[in-house]
Design an enzyme around this catalytic site. Structure first.
Site, mmCIF file in Angstrom:
data_model
loop_
_atom_site.group_PDB
_atom_site.id
_atom_site.type_symbol
_atom_site.label_atom_id
_atom_site.label_comp_id
_atom_site.label_asym_id
_atom_site.label_seq_id
_atom_site.Cartn_x
_atom_site.Cartn_y
_atom_site.Cartn_z
ATOM 1 N N SER A 1 0.844 -1.203 0.000
ATOM 2 C CA SER A 1 0.000 0.000 0.000
ATOM 3 C C SER A 1 0.871 1.243 0.000
ATOM 4 O O SER A 1 1.960 1.249 0.591
ATOM 5 C CB SER A 1 -0.874 -0.015 1.266
ATOM 6 O OG SER A 1 -1.594 1.205 1.412
ATOM 7 N N HIS B 1 -0.781 3.993 1.052
ATOM 8 C CA HIS B 1 -1.721 4.765 1.878
ATOM 9 C C HIS B 1 -2.679 5.561 0.985
ATOM 10 O O HIS B 1 -3.052 6.695 1.293
ATOM 11 C CB HIS B 1 -0.946 5.703 2.812
ATOM 12 C CG HIS B 1 -1.594 5.918 4.159
ATOM 13 N ND1 HIS B 1 -1.219 5.262 5.299
ATOM 14 C CD2 HIS B 1 -2.605 6.744 4.542
ATOM 15 C CE1 HIS B 1 -1.956 5.681 6.316
ATOM 16 N NE2 HIS B 1 -2.800 6.579 5.886
ATOM 17 N N ARG C 1 -1.378 9.078 -0.124
ATOM 18 C CA ARG C 1 -1.563 10.203 0.795
ATOM 19 C C ARG C 1 -0.341 10.555 1.626
ATOM 20 O O ARG C 1 -0.400 11.447 2.469
ATOM 21 C CB ARG C 1 -2.727 9.885 1.750
ATOM 22 C CG ARG C 1 -4.045 9.771 1.035
ATOM 23 C CD ARG C 1 -5.123 9.211 1.919
ATOM 24 N NE ARG C 1 -5.444 10.015 3.076
ATOM 25 C CZ ARG C 1 -6.184 11.108 3.051
ATOM 26 N NH1 ARG C 1 -6.670 11.546 1.914
ATOM 27 N NH2 ARG C 1 -6.443 11.770 4.160
ATOM 28 N N ASP D 1 -3.754 -2.693 -1.471
ATOM 29 C CA ASP D 1 -4.820 -1.727 -1.758
ATOM 30 C C ASP D 1 -4.294 -0.612 -2.641
ATOM 31 O O ASP D 1 -3.114 -0.533 -2.951
ATOM 32 C CB ASP D 1 -5.461 -1.197 -0.463
ATOM 33 C CG ASP D 1 -4.556 -0.251 0.332
ATOM 34 O OD1 ASP D 1 -3.574 0.280 -0.206
ATOM 35 O OD2 ASP D 1 -4.860 -0.033 1.522
ATOM 36 N N GLY D 2 -5.239 0.229 -3.054
ATOM 37 C CA GLY D 2 -4.897 1.376 -3.898
ATOM 38 C C GLY D 2 -5.687 1.371 -5.188
ATOM 39 O O GLY D 2 -5.311 0.696 -6.140
ATOM 40 N N GLY D 3 -6.824 2.067 -5.185
ATOM 41 C CA GLY D 3 -7.584 2.242 -6.423
ATOM 42 C C GLY D 3 -8.611 1.167 -6.710
ATOM 43 O O GLY D 3 -9.183 1.152 -7.796
ATOM 44 N N VAL D 4 -8.879 0.280 -5.736
ATOM 45 C CA VAL D 4 -9.901 -0.752 -5.986
ATOM 46 C C VAL D 4 -11.273 -0.094 -6.014
ATOM 47 O O VAL D 4 -11.716 0.494 -5.022
ATOM 48 C CB VAL D 4 -9.864 -1.847 -4.882
ATOM 49 C CG1 VAL D 4 -11.046 -2.789 -5.046
ATOM 50 C CG2 VAL D 4 -8.554 -2.604 -4.935
ATOM 51 N N ARG D 5 -11.925 -0.146 -7.148
ATOM 52 C CA ARG D 5 -13.246 0.456 -7.304
ATOM 53 C C ARG D 5 -14.268 -0.517 -7.870
ATOM 54 O O ARG D 5 -15.464 -0.206 -7.920
ATOM 55 C CB ARG D 5 -13.177 1.683 -8.248
ATOM 56 C CG ARG D 5 -12.188 2.757 -7.798
ATOM 57 C CD ARG D 5 -12.666 3.473 -6.527
ATOM 58 N NE ARG D 5 -11.709 4.470 -6.061
ATOM 59 C CZ ARG D 5 -10.776 4.246 -5.129
ATOM 60 N NH1 ARG D 5 -10.663 3.060 -4.555
ATOM 61 N NH2 ARG D 5 -9.957 5.210 -4.766
ATOM 62 N N ARG E 1 -11.568 4.552 -0.156
ATOM 63 C CA ARG E 1 -12.484 5.685 -0.380
ATOM 64 C C ARG E 1 -13.930 5.271 -0.678
ATOM 65 O O ARG E 1 -14.866 5.927 -0.186
ATOM 66 C CB ARG E 1 -11.921 6.592 -1.470
ATOM 67 C CG ARG E 1 -10.632 7.309 -0.998
ATOM 68 C CD ARG E 1 -9.930 8.005 -2.132
ATOM 69 N NE ARG E 1 -8.728 8.718 -1.717
ATOM 70 C CZ ARG E 1 -7.502 8.220 -1.781
ATOM 71 N NH1 ARG E 1 -7.298 6.983 -2.205
ATOM 72 N NH2 ARG E 1 -6.446 8.937 -1.400
HETATM 73 C C1 LIG Z 1 -9.473 9.957 4.297
HETATM 74 C C2 LIG Z 1 -8.582 8.778 4.480
HETATM 75 C C3 LIG Z 1 -8.190 8.429 5.768
HETATM 76 C C4 LIG Z 1 -7.355 7.309 5.966
HETATM 77 N N1 LIG Z 1 -7.019 6.947 7.250
HETATM 78 C C5 LIG Z 1 -6.219 5.867 7.434
HETATM 79 C C6 LIG Z 1 -5.901 5.414 8.754
HETATM 80 O O1 LIG Z 1 -6.327 5.969 9.758
HETATM 81 N N2 LIG Z 1 -5.091 4.336 8.883
HETATM 82 C C7 LIG Z 1 -4.605 3.665 7.782
HETATM 83 O O2 LIG Z 1 -3.896 2.682 7.927
HETATM 84 N N3 LIG Z 1 -4.897 4.071 6.532
HETATM 85 C C8 LIG Z 1 -5.691 5.139 6.332
HETATM 86 N N4 LIG Z 1 -6.015 5.515 5.056
HETATM 87 C C9 LIG Z 1 -5.517 4.717 3.903
HETATM 88 C C10 LIG Z 1 -6.463 3.566 3.610
HETATM 89 O O3 LIG Z 1 -6.467 2.619 4.648
HETATM 90 C C11 LIG Z 1 -6.055 2.815 2.323
HETATM 91 O O4 LIG Z 1 -4.711 2.397 2.390
HETATM 92 C C12 LIG Z 1 -6.260 3.620 1.040
HETATM 93 O O5 LIG Z 1 -7.327 4.526 1.165
HETATM 94 C C13 LIG Z 1 -6.522 2.639 -0.106
HETATM 95 O O6 LIG Z 1 -6.712 3.260 -1.297
HETATM 96 P P1 LIG Z 1 -8.166 3.572 -1.941
HETATM 97 O O7 LIG Z 1 -8.764 4.664 -1.117
HETATM 98 O O8 LIG Z 1 -7.775 4.038 -3.310
HETATM 99 O O9 LIG Z 1 -8.975 2.302 -1.943
HETATM 100 C C14 LIG Z 1 -6.872 6.588 4.840
HETATM 101 C C15 LIG Z 1 -7.301 6.945 3.549
HETATM 102 C C16 LIG Z 1 -8.151 8.016 3.361
HETATM 103 C C17 LIG Z 1 -8.611 8.342 1.965
#
Ligand SMILES: Cc1cc2nc3c(=O)[nH]c(=O)nc-3n(C[C@H](O)[C@H](O)[C@H](O)COP(=O)(O)O)c2cc1C
Length: 336
Positions: A232, A234, A237, A265-269, A289
């Protein structure tokens, strides 16, 4: 309620935060961190999307696979699909307090359980973790992902997760420089191998290391005792210019698959996105998301509908690529 209704309601509820673009290519939300987008130019989040698009299926329709089996067993749990809710927390800072943290986490954990799967809850500044733990306790089942804090504090939070009924705990190691933690003055930093080993020894629960992007660190985490690794970035982010997660997944799978559970993870829609990740070596994927859309558009029911949509699409994609079960999915379903 239908998933389309959930999206319509979420679009209203998240106005100015997320456009719910018909194609979630992460362009409109570039640089929206805090918020729902990707950090900096948004390239890491866009790369997640583009790397997924660059893979093509081989379609097969002359066979007898009509009811693919999408069940999996992970962390001692029978799951109805290889999809787990990613931790998405920080309602105040990311979603302008339009839903409180407990309600958001409850929609995530209950929505997942009602769809036959499980969700992660997140950690963050102030009393955020107390709130997400409260939701986990209410549901009695879930996974707690803790920020890479000082060792004693991480272990204290692992105890809280155990008491709340977590089936696994984890650390999002990629949050080592996370903006909202730094702004609040709370420590986060990289995890030493010694600390990682101590965390794994501190609990009987499987420990998940979330936020691995290289083969070398995947092997290090696995050797240190990690029960699972999440490939991942994140959701794009934490650092600009990271590769799309699915492009590094096959290399990582070649090193650790079978030694630790491999999540990504990352971009699964969509269900076909899920299938691509499984083909590239993941045992299951996390979805981030879209869970927020589900929660804002319909609470736990909205989240359940998201999982059901993904499961339906996954079954169809498996029929059209001739995959009888998740175990039998391999790279051979993709064009080389
Ligand atoms: C608004 C937001 C808050 C997030 N907060 C956390 C968190 O508290 N802990 C964490 O491990 N990942 C956090 N993430 C990352 C997600 O767990 C995940 O890795 C990521 O959103 C996956 O990609 P996707 O949104 O494209 O599916 C956050 C992501 C977003 C968009």
């Amino acid at each position: 309620m239908k998933w389309e209704d959930v999206l319509g309601r979420a679009r209203e509820a998240l106005k100015g935060i997320c456009n719910l673009c018909p194609i979630c290519d992460m362009k409109a939300c570039a640089s929206r961190v805090p918020g729902i987008g990707g950090i900096g130019t948004g390239s890491s989040a866009k790369n997640n999307y583009e790397a997924l698009r660059s893979l093509r299926f081989k379609m097969k329709t002359l066979h007898d696979v009509t009811e693919p089996d999408i069940n999996v067993e992970l962390f001692g749990q029978k799951l109805a699909m290889p999809v787990i809710g990613a931790a998405v927390a920080g309602a105040a800072i990311n979603f302008k307090d339009r839903m409180n943290e407990v309600d958001l986490a409850k929609a995530q954990v209950f929505g997942a359980l009602e769809a036959g799967t499980i969700a992660m809850i997140g950690d963050g500044p102030g009393d955020l973790y107390d709130k997400t733990i409260e939701a986990l306790k209410g549901a009695g089942k879930g996974i707690a992902i803790i920020k890479p804090r000082k060792l004693d504090e991480m272990i204290r939070r692992i105890r809280m997760a155990e008491e709340a009924g977590a089936v696994a705990v984890g650390v999002d190691v990629d949050a080592a420089g996370l903006v909202n933690m730094r702004r609040s003055g709370e420590y986060v930093g990289p995890l030493s191998l010694g600390a990682l080993r101590k965390i794994c020894e501190s609990t009987k629960l499987p420990v998940i290391i979330k936020g691995i992007m290289t083969e070398e660190e995947a092997v290090m985490a696995s050797d240190a005792g990690a029960g699972a690794i999440v490939v991942s970035n994140h959701g794009g982010r934490v650092l600009d210019d990271l590769p799309g997660t699915i492009s590094v997944l096959p290399g990582i799978a070649s090193k650790v698959k079978g030694r630790s559970i491999l999540l990504a993870d990352g971009g699964v829609r969509s269900g076909s996105d899920v299938l691509k990740f499984i083909a590239c070596g993941a045992d299951a994927v996390l979805v981030g998301r879209p869970v927020v859309w589900g929660a804002f558009g319909g609470g736990k029911e909205g989240v359940r509908l998201l999982y059901e949509k993904l499961a339906d699409e996954l079954r169809i994609a498996m029929i059209l690529t001739s995959c009888p079960s998740i175990k039998e999915v391999s790279m051979s379903i993709l064009q080389s």
